[in-house]
Structures are given as C-alpha cells and as structure tokens.
Enzyme design. Structure first.
Site, PDB file in Angstrom:
ATOM      1  NE  ARG A 272      -8.825  -4.517  -8.293  1.00  0.00           N
ATOM      2  CZ  ARG A 272      -9.085  -4.533  -9.612  1.00  0.00           C
ATOM      3  NH1 ARG A 272      -9.681  -5.567 -10.155  1.00  0.00           N
ATOM      4  NH2 ARG A 272      -8.754  -3.531 -10.383  1.00  0.00           N
TER       5      ARG A 272
ATOM      6  CB  CYS B   2      -6.454  -8.111   2.576  1.00  0.00           C
ATOM      7  SG  CYS B   2      -4.974  -7.089   2.433  1.00  0.00           S
TER       8      CYS B   2
ATOM      9  CB  VAL C 120      -0.951   0.003   1.216  1.00  0.00           C
ATOM     10  CG1 VAL C 120      -1.642   1.350   1.366  1.00  0.00           C
ATOM     11  CG2 VAL C 120      -1.993  -1.095   1.053  1.00  0.00           C
TER      12      VAL C 120
ATOM     13  CD  GLU D 248      -5.542   2.263  -1.400  1.00  0.00           C
ATOM     14  OE1 GLU D 248      -5.189   3.428  -1.201  1.00  0.00           O
ATOM     15  OE2 GLU D 248      -6.185   1.913  -2.414  1.00  0.00           O
TER      16      GLU D 248
HETATM   17  P1  NAD Z   1       3.287  -4.661   3.989  1.00  0.00           P
HETATM   18  O1  NAD Z   1       3.651  -5.659   5.009  1.00  0.00           O
HETATM   19  O2  NAD Z   1       3.547  -4.954   2.547  1.00  0.00           O
HETATM   20  O3  NAD Z   1       4.055  -3.291   4.291  1.00  0.00           O
HETATM   21  C1  NAD Z   1       4.118  -2.716   5.555  1.00  0.00           C
HETATM   22  C2  NAD Z   1       5.454  -1.958   5.636  1.00  0.00           C
HETATM   23  O4  NAD Z   1       5.486  -1.215   6.852  1.00  0.00           O
HETATM   24  C3  NAD Z   1       6.673  -2.874   5.664  1.00  0.00           C
HETATM   25  O5  NAD Z   1       7.564  -2.505   4.623  1.00  0.00           O
HETATM   26  C4  NAD Z   1       7.309  -2.626   7.051  1.00  0.00           C
HETATM   27  O6  NAD Z   1       8.707  -2.703   7.056  1.00  0.00           O
HETATM   28  C5  NAD Z   1       6.823  -1.220   7.342  1.00  0.00           C
HETATM   29  N1  NAD Z   1       6.814  -0.846   8.755  1.00  0.00           N
HETATM   30  C6  NAD Z   1       6.375  -1.566   9.813  1.00  0.00           C
HETATM   31  N2  NAD Z   1       6.485  -0.854  10.938  1.00  0.00           N
HETATM   32  C7  NAD Z   1       6.999   0.364  10.592  1.00  0.00           C
HETATM   33  C8  NAD Z   1       7.311   1.540  11.302  1.00  0.00           C
HETATM   34  N3  NAD Z   1       7.122   1.630  12.623  1.00  0.00           N
HETATM   35  N4  NAD Z   1       7.807   2.589  10.624  1.00  0.00           N
HETATM   36  C9  NAD Z   1       8.003   2.519   9.288  1.00  0.00           C
HETATM   37  N5  NAD Z   1       7.703   1.431   8.557  1.00  0.00           N
HETATM   38  C10 NAD Z   1       7.206   0.363   9.196  1.00  0.00           C
HETATM   39  O7  NAD Z   1       1.765  -4.312   4.234  1.00  0.00           O
HETATM   40  P2  NAD Z   1       0.678  -3.873   3.140  1.00  0.00           P
HETATM   41  O8  NAD Z   1       0.218  -5.048   2.366  1.00  0.00           O
HETATM   42  O9  NAD Z   1       1.172  -2.673   2.429  1.00  0.00           O
HETATM   43  O10 NAD Z   1      -0.545  -3.470   4.094  1.00  0.00           O
HETATM   44  C11 NAD Z   1      -0.495  -2.313   4.882  1.00  0.00           C
HETATM   45  C12 NAD Z   1      -1.895  -2.045   5.430  1.00  0.00           C
HETATM   46  O11 NAD Z   1      -2.786  -1.749   4.345  1.00  0.00           O
HETATM   47  C13 NAD Z   1      -2.533  -3.227   6.147  1.00  0.00           C
HETATM   48  O12 NAD Z   1      -3.324  -2.725   7.184  1.00  0.00           O
HETATM   49  C14 NAD Z   1      -3.413  -3.872   5.093  1.00  0.00           C
HETATM   50  O13 NAD Z   1      -4.521  -4.550   5.641  1.00  0.00           O
HETATM   51  C15 NAD Z   1      -3.896  -2.653   4.346  1.00  0.00           C
HETATM   52  N6  NAD Z   1      -4.256  -2.919   2.952  1.00  0.00           N
HETATM   53  C16 NAD Z   1      -3.494  -3.766   2.206  1.00  0.00           C
HETATM   54  C17 NAD Z   1      -3.829  -3.987   0.861  1.00  0.00           C
HETATM   55  C18 NAD Z   1      -3.051  -4.943   0.011  1.00  0.00           C
HETATM   56  O14 NAD Z   1      -3.540  -5.306  -1.048  1.00  0.00           O
HETATM   57  N7  NAD Z   1      -1.867  -5.381   0.411  1.00  0.00           N
HETATM   58  C19 NAD Z   1      -4.928  -3.313   0.307  1.00  0.00           C
HETATM   59  C20 NAD Z   1      -5.671  -2.433   1.111  1.00  0.00           C
HETATM   60  C21 NAD Z   1      -5.323  -2.246   2.445  1.00  0.00           C
HETATM   61  C1  UGA Z   2      -8.727  -7.401  -1.719  1.00  0.00           C
HETATM   62  C2  UGA Z   2      -9.819  -6.429  -2.168  1.00  0.00           C
HETATM   63  O1  UGA Z   2     -10.256  -6.807  -3.482  1.00  0.00           O
HETATM   64  C3  UGA Z   2      -9.291  -4.995  -2.203  1.00  0.00           C
HETATM   65  O2  UGA Z   2     -10.342  -4.099  -2.550  1.00  0.00           O
HETATM   66  C4  UGA Z   2      -8.757  -4.647  -0.818  1.00  0.00           C
HETATM   67  O3  UGA Z   2      -8.191  -3.354  -0.821  1.00  0.00           O
HETATM   68  C5  UGA Z   2      -7.686  -5.645  -0.414  1.00  0.00           C
HETATM   69  O4  UGA Z   2      -8.255  -6.985  -0.432  1.00  0.00           O
HETATM   70  C6  UGA Z   2      -7.202  -5.389   0.973  1.00  0.00           C
HETATM   71  O5  UGA Z   2      -7.906  -4.917   1.819  1.00  0.00           O
HETATM   72  O6  UGA Z   2      -6.037  -5.681   1.173  1.00  0.00           O
HETATM   73  P1  UGA Z   2      -6.591  -8.503  -2.812  1.00  0.00           P
HETATM   74  O7  UGA Z   2      -6.440  -9.193  -1.507  1.00  0.00           O
HETATM   75  O8  UGA Z   2      -5.420  -7.877  -3.456  1.00  0.00           O
HETATM   76  O9  UGA Z   2      -7.682  -7.343  -2.683  1.00  0.00           O
HETATM   77  O10 UGA Z   2      -7.160  -9.559  -3.846  1.00  0.00           O
HETATM   78  P2  UGA Z   2      -8.552  -9.897  -4.531  1.00  0.00           P
HETATM   79  O11 UGA Z   2      -8.423  -9.680  -5.975  1.00  0.00           O
HETATM   80  O12 UGA Z   2      -9.690  -9.283  -3.856  1.00  0.00           O
HETATM   81  O13 UGA Z   2      -8.599 -11.466  -4.275  1.00  0.00           O
HETATM   82  C7  UGA Z   2      -8.688 -11.995  -2.956  1.00  0.00           C
HETATM   83  C8  UGA Z   2      -8.813 -13.492  -3.009  1.00  0.00           C
HETATM   84  O14 UGA Z   2     -10.081 -13.868  -3.552  1.00  0.00           O
HETATM   85  C9  UGA Z   2      -7.765 -14.165  -3.901  1.00  0.00           C
HETATM   86  O15 UGA Z   2      -7.383 -15.377  -3.323  1.00  0.00           O
HETATM   87  C10 UGA Z   2      -8.513 -14.401  -5.198  1.00  0.00           C
HETATM   88  O16 UGA Z   2      -7.982 -15.428  -5.978  1.00  0.00           O
HETATM   89  C11 UGA Z   2      -9.899 -14.751  -4.663  1.00  0.00           C
HETATM   90  N1  UGA Z   2     -10.989 -14.515  -5.644  1.00  0.00           N
HETATM   91  C12 UGA Z   2     -11.221 -13.256  -6.098  1.00  0.00           C
HETATM   92  C13 UGA Z   2     -11.774 -15.583  -6.043  1.00  0.00           C
HETATM   93  O17 UGA Z   2     -11.566 -16.726  -5.611  1.00  0.00           O
HETATM   94  N2  UGA Z   2     -12.798 -15.343  -6.912  1.00  0.00           N
HETATM   95  C14 UGA Z   2     -13.075 -14.091  -7.396  1.00  0.00           C
HETATM   96  O18 UGA Z   2     -14.033 -13.946  -8.184  1.00  0.00           O
HETATM   97  C15 UGA Z   2     -12.258 -13.032  -6.981  1.00  0.00           C
END
Ligand code: NAD
Ligand code: UGA
Length: 444
Positions: free
Chosen positions: A156, A267, A11, A153
């Site tokens: 995907r 997630c 993110v 956020e």
């Molecule tokens: P991530 O693990 O990829 O990244 C988190 C980063 O934060 C790491 O690089 C880590 O080193 C850093 N970090 C940890 N503690 C820190 C600190 N004190 N100071 C500075 N940096 C620090 O995580 P992510 O997938 O980017 O997810 C972040 C958040 O966003 C989560 O809450 C997740 O649920 C949410 N989110 C993720 C997605 C997704 O698709 N990955 C989508 C929407 C929301």
């Molecule tokens: C999901 C949400 O789609 C995002 O909007 C959200 O921001 C994110 O979680 C989050 O909070 O981190 P993501 O985890 O990247 O995004 O992936 P998705 O594309 O949603 O897929 C999630 C899981 O569901 C995967 O295992 C995927 O293969 C599965 N999936 C998805 C299915 O089995 N069927 C579908 O039709 C769609």
C-alpha cells in the site's frame, strides 16, 4: 544474487531497496533519468515514508540505478515493475510491460539462466506475452535459458516499506521447478526476518488473478460500508459504530471498513475496470465488481449532493478542499476522488481553493484543466469560504488554526468525508460539522 528491477516508481524503487536490504546486488533501471540520479545520490524518487533511509543505506554499495539495461546480462532475476494504467476502454495498458520485455530480450545472452518476474499488475496471460516477446528479441528459449513467473505486489502506498519488508504473503506463480527454487532462494532472507509471512506457490495464471481478485474484494468491502453509511444517514444509525460492530466478527475483520467519499488511486479504479472487462470478455459477468464500480461513482456524487443540500446552491459558492491525494502519506494524486469531486463543483459554478501537504504538484500536473486556486497553507482554503470539504485525512489537518479558519469563512460549514476531525472542539468554535453516516456529534 544479482537482481534487476525495471521501473523506479512506487513499486520498483521500494522493491529494489528491499532486495538490497536482503543482501542482493540490485540495479534499478528506469527511462526517467531524474529518478535514476536521485536514487544514485541516495535519495528517494517518490514520497514514501522510510524509503529514503533504506535507499541511502545501500546506494552505491548494493543498490545501483541506471537508464541502461546492461545489468540484464548478469541478472539471476529481473523484475518488471513498470506502470499498467487503464486504456480508454478500461483494460490494462501493457505497452510499458511489452517495451520492457523487448529490451530485456535484447540484453539476454543465454550465458546464465534468468528468471523474469512480472511484479506489475498485469492481465491474465501476460506472462505468456512477456515470454514470447523475450524469445523474439533474444532468440533464446523460455524454459531453457530463461523463464517468466508472476509475483504480484500487494504493498500500500504510504506503508510501502513496511509492507514490502514484512508482507502478509508472497504469491509466486510458475510452472518450472528451477524457477521455483531461484525465487525461494531470493526470498530466503525476507522469510527468516519476517517469519509470519506466508510464501504461497501456485501456477502463473492463478497468481496473476489473485492480484486482481484481492484488489477488487477490498474495493467491494469499502463500497459496501459506504453504502451502509448512506443507509445509516437515512435511518438515523451510526456508521462508525456499525463498522466497528461488523469488524468484531473475525470472519469480516475491522480493516477496510472506513467510510469515505469513495476509493480511488492509481490501482483500485484501474484494477476493478480490468477485472470487470476480463469477466465480460470471457462471458463471465462479475456483477459484484461492476456494482462496486458504479456504487463508488455514486459515492462521489452523494458527497457533492450533501454539500449542495447544505448550501442550497453551489453556484457562486466558495469551497475549500482539504486533501487532494487519494489517501494520506503519499504524494500520489494520479487518479484521485478529489479530481472527480472538484470537477463537479466547478460544473456547478463553485470557486474552489485547494490544499494538500504533498500532492499539489502532481495534482496540478495531472489535472491542468481544473481551474482551482492552490493554497500554500491549508488555512488559506478557508478565506471567504462557504464550506470546507475534507477529502484526505492528513494527520496535520487535526491541528490547523481552526479558530482563524472559522473567522475567515463566510459560512462555517465543514463536510468531513473521513469522519476524522474532532466534533466537540470544532463545534465549540462555532463550526457546523458533518461527517458521513453519523450524527454531527457522534464521531471524532
Ligand atoms: P509508477 O508509474 O510509479 O512507476 C513506473 C515506472 O516505470 C516509472 O518510473 C516509469 O518511468 C518506468 N518505466 C516505464 N516504462 C519503462 C521501461 N520500458 N523501462 C524502464 N522503466 C520504465 O508505477 P507504480 O505505481 O510503481 O506501479 C507499477 C505496477 O505495480 C503497476 O502495474 C501497478 O498496478 C502495480 N502496483 C502498484 C502499487 C502501488 O501502490 N502503486 C501496488 C501494487 C502493485
Ligand atoms: C491498494 C491495496 O491496498 C494494496 O494491497 C495494493 O497493492 C495496491 O492497492 C495496488 O494494487 O496498487 P493503495 O492503492 O496504496 O493500495 O491504497 P489503499 O490503502 O488500499 O486505499 C485505496 C483507496 O481506498 C484510497 O482512496 C483509500 O482512502 C480508500 N479506503 C481505504 C477507504 O475509503 N476506506 C478504507 O477503509 C480503506
């Protein structure tokens, strides 16, 4: 504006690159020096299509990366985008958010009004927690010197750049007028570049909850279609056409109706768990969310059982796995359905060979206890195999050396859990191909 983004993960790195693209002076802060070095060198710290181009375009001019929090002093807006993994009890672990909040507080000096934004997915009430930690560390007062808002956020993985540059909606939760106007100004460029994006303002708690409610709804939708796929198999209907037929109703919509071995990733599993826990905590049972979690676990088991029925016994059988990441176009193998299914296969006594185009390194790091053979080429998973199990629909799996793989297998059986491969071509080669919820010849 001066923007600081704490966290350079999936993110944070995309968010920071996008704010640089919209003309803001942006600094990413992470405790991981490797990610910082990569970003300063114009490279992406994660595998995400299109991200490296965006970072390279702005690195050193509008986009900077650092392990130090010094940039906080001059920041108009600070995003917290650190991880919130599940604790053993299923709740979201806010330790990293709290640590970031304290460090932010230590660096605020009150000379300018700073908006601190929770972009991480955080339990309801976390904005209050961040505000009190920042007050404690800075000696400043929320509302006067700084404010805490929620701006969850919705990106995907695999589509993160597109999703961030042109989202369906931006949700902003705040109770302060000044904060509202800072955040409107921050997003001005996005909104003029992507006019279809809806900018939605609400209170902090509602914004925090919108994030969980949305993810859980999507997870329920997938679990529903997966259950329908099982019913289709039982009654002889076609789950692909069923999903298509359902999706033609605009109230239902065709998205997120793809049958799979279950949803996974970093997630949906943690966010559904946290939401279910929140419901229980407030004596407000969320039975649909709880049911989706249980149904999803049954789906993994259903696929293994289907394989077991075909092979009679899994003990001593060789199974090749195609795909370890929770979906294609990502290297993210943190909480993947592949791990649960491979664990079950190993418990049944199978030998397992695995391949993934991007996720093998992370899978090895997160699941060192799973004793599998990693294959550099997808074709190697077929050597002496009794079955291939396709778990992730990577585009390149369509064009493998299937004749060679057929020749290399002990039994040419494929279970395609994504109904992704092309049956006529594979059947013509002599494969026995099955999908989920469909007759063998009815998908592709
Ligand atoms: P991530 O693990 O990829 O990244 C988190 C980063 O934060 C790491 O690089 C880590 O080193 C850093 N970090 C940890 N503690 C820190 C600190 N004190 N100071 C500075 N940096 C620090 O995580 P992510 O997938 O980017 O997810 C972040 C958040 O966003 C989560 O809450 C997740 O649920 C949410 N989110 C993720 C997605 C997704 O698709 N990955 C989508 C929407 C929301
Ligand atoms: C999901 C949400 O789609 C995002 O909007 C959200 O921001 C994110 O979680 C989050 O909070 O981190 P993501 O985890 O990247 O995004 O992936 P998705 O594309 O949603 O897929 C999630 C899981 O569901 C995967 O295992 C995927 O293969 C599965 N999936 C998805 C299915 O089995 N069927 C579908 O039709 C769609």
């Amino acid at each position: 504006m001066n923007v600081v983004c704490i966290g350079a993960g999936y993110v944070g790195s995309v968010t920071a690159a996008a704010f640089a693209e919209w003309g803001h002076h942006t600094t990413v802060v992470d405790i991981d020096p490797r990610k910082i070095e990569l970003m300063n060198a114009g490279q992406s710290p994660i595998y995400e299509p299109g991200l490296e181009t965006l970072i390279a375009r702005h690195a050193g001019t509008r986009l900077f990366a650092s392990t130090a929090y010094d940039g906080i002093r001059d920041a108009d807006v600070v995003f917290i985008a650190v991880g919130t993994p599940s604790t053993p009890s299923g709740g979201a672990d806010t330790t990293y958010v709290a640590a970031a909040a304290r460090r932010i507080g230590e660096h605020l000096n009150g000379e300018r009004f700073t908006v601190i934004v929770n972009k991480s997915t955080v339990p309801v009430g976390t904005a209050d927690l961040v505000a009190s930690l920042v007050e404690e560390a800075s000696g400043l007062q929320e509302g006067t010197h700084f404010a805490v808002a929620s701006n969850p956020e919705f990106l995907r993985e695999g589509f993160a750049v597109l999703d961030v540059l042109g989202p369906d909606r931006i949700v902003v939760g705040t109770g302060h007028d000044r904060t509202r106007s800072v955040l409107r100004q921050l997003y001005e460029r996005l909104l003029s570049a992507a006019p279809a994006t809806v900018y939605f303002e609400t209170d902090v708690r509602t914004a925090e909850l919108i994030k969980y409610a949305s993810n859980a709804f999507l997870a329920m939708k997938i679990s529903y279609v997966n259950e329908m796929a099982r019913l289709c198999e039982a009654v002889g209907a076609n789950a692909l056409e069923l999903a298509h037929g359902m999706g033609l109703d605009s109230r239902i919509g065709g998205k997120f109706l793809q049958v799979s071995s279950g949803w996974s990733g970093s997630c949906f599993p943690k966010d559904t768990q946290e939401l279910a826990l929140l419901g229980r905590h407030y004596d407000c049972e969320l039975s649909l969310v709880e049911a989706a979690i249980a149904s999803n676990e049954r789906m993994h088991r259903y696929c293994i059982d289907k394989l077991r029925r075909r092979l009679k016994t899994l003990n001593g059988k060789r199974v090749g796995i195609l795909g370890l990441t929770f979906k294609p176009d990502t290297d993210d193998a943190r909480v993947t359905q592949a791990a649960a299914m491979i664990r079950a296969l190993l418990e049944f006594g199978s030998q397992v060979r695995v391949h993934d185009p991007q996720g093998m390194e992370m899978f090895r790091r997160y699941y060192p206890e799973l004793s599998v053979r990693y294959c550099g080429k997808a074709e190697e998973t077929a050597h002496g195999a009794d079955a291939l199990l396709l778990l992730t629909h990577w585009e390149e799996y369509r064009s493998l050396d299937w004749p060679g793989m057929h020749a290399a297998m002990r039994q040419p059986y494929i279970l395609d859990t994504r109904n992704f491969l092309h049956p006529p071509a594979l059947q013509a080669l002599g494969f026995r191909l099955e999908g989920l919820g469909v007759e063998r010849s009815a998908f592709g």
